[in-house]
Design an enzyme around this catalytic site. Sequence first.
Site, short mmCIF file in Angstrom:
data_model
loop_
_atom_site.label_atom_id
_atom_site.label_comp_id
_atom_site.label_asym_id
_atom_site.label_seq_id
_atom_site.Cartn_x
_atom_site.Cartn_y
_atom_site.Cartn_z
N ASN A 17 31.03 -20.88 30.43
CA ASN A 17 29.74 -21.37 30.89
C ASN A 17 29.75 -22.89 30.87
O ASN A 17 29.81 -23.50 29.80
CB ASN A 17 28.64 -20.81 29.99
CG ASN A 17 27.24 -21.23 30.42
OD1 ASN A 17 27.05 -22.15 31.20
ND2 ASN A 17 26.25 -20.53 29.90
N CYS B 143 21.12 -25.05 33.06
CA CYS B 143 22.06 -24.34 33.94
C CYS B 143 21.55 -24.22 35.37
O CYS B 143 22.34 -23.94 36.29
CB CYS B 143 22.35 -22.96 33.38
SG CYS B 143 23.00 -23.00 31.69
N HIS C 107 25.33 -18.42 38.62
CA HIS C 107 25.68 -19.17 37.42
C HIS C 107 26.63 -18.32 36.59
O HIS C 107 26.39 -17.12 36.36
CB HIS C 107 24.41 -19.48 36.64
CG HIS C 107 24.64 -20.00 35.26
ND1 HIS C 107 25.56 -20.98 34.97
CD2 HIS C 107 24.07 -19.66 34.06
CE1 HIS C 107 25.57 -21.23 33.67
NE2 HIS C 107 24.67 -20.44 33.10
#
Length: 350
Positions: free
Chosen positions: A304, A111, A274
């Site tokens: 996500n 990520c 994020h």
Amino acid sequence: MSINIISTGSYATDEILDNESLSKMVDTNDKWILERTGIKTRHIAKYNTTEELASKACERALKDVNIDKDEIGLLLFATISSDTKVPSSSYTTAGHLGIENAVCFDVNAACSGFIYSMTIAKSMMKDMNYKYALVVGSERLSKFIDWTDRSSCILFGDGAGCALLENSEYKNELLKGKNNSKVYEKQDEYLENEVSNNLIKLEIKDAILGGIYDKKKYLTVDSKDKVSDEVSPFIEMNGRQIYKFATDIGVKVIDKLLKKNNIKNEDIAMIVPHQANKRIIQTLAEKSNLGIEKWFINLDKYGNTSSASVPIALDEALKNTYLKESRGKYLLSLAFGGGLSYGGILFKIK
């Protein structure tokens, strides 16, 4: 003289999986998902490869500017879900875009991949005199999801985001060695004005990268069991431990970037984090004393998307918010993920 984001683009397919549809696949419901994650929908790429998602995002970034693609010297591709190991996703994407002479490679920092790639691009553009670079984060996480595991299948989605960088320090090789300051002044003026659009620019001011070895395997894909030697193809995550890691390291990254650059909280116009979980973002906002109203959140639409998360959010933030009124202030972005990796990047809004 700087490295600037001059254009962004993002892409997600029209195949949307909402919470109600998920509740028919696994024991969950819309209220349960919203309360724990803040996610309402996620996009699923049934008919597109990871590289195709990336190419579409890059095309959107390139269409907003008038540049020569032959002057793109670097293409960095952040992903954990490439379709082939060789060629890398970066070269496949360059081929799709008709970019023939760029240095290309993939970055796997989960990520945090886009933050890592932006930092690498800044250094390489200066050291190797590249005029333009494309940095893309693209993921097709749906191929790693166990749709019977309600703790993980509710979280993830597919998509891609891209940033086009310009090097204002670029000097044409043909001009090197010529003692003609007027030529250089004219070229600098050209570089500052050649991109004509209504988008704001973001100057990369500073970045922090780091990582902690994930000894206990809190977040894995394709993980081999030490006892059975079997490999699990699915995303496996200890949500509680990732929450602890993210909310601890995220605050430290923000604090270090602000102190290092002598910037006060009020100088920050926006934080683009994020998009992992709304609870994580809310905790970071509280612990950093940066009000939640400054945090850009779009995970309700995308879930996500790992390395694509920050560039998708950045693209939407630049195109759909008030940032034109915040020139001279700062935008901060941060990410955390598998590895365990983390990173933060500070931009000045221009």
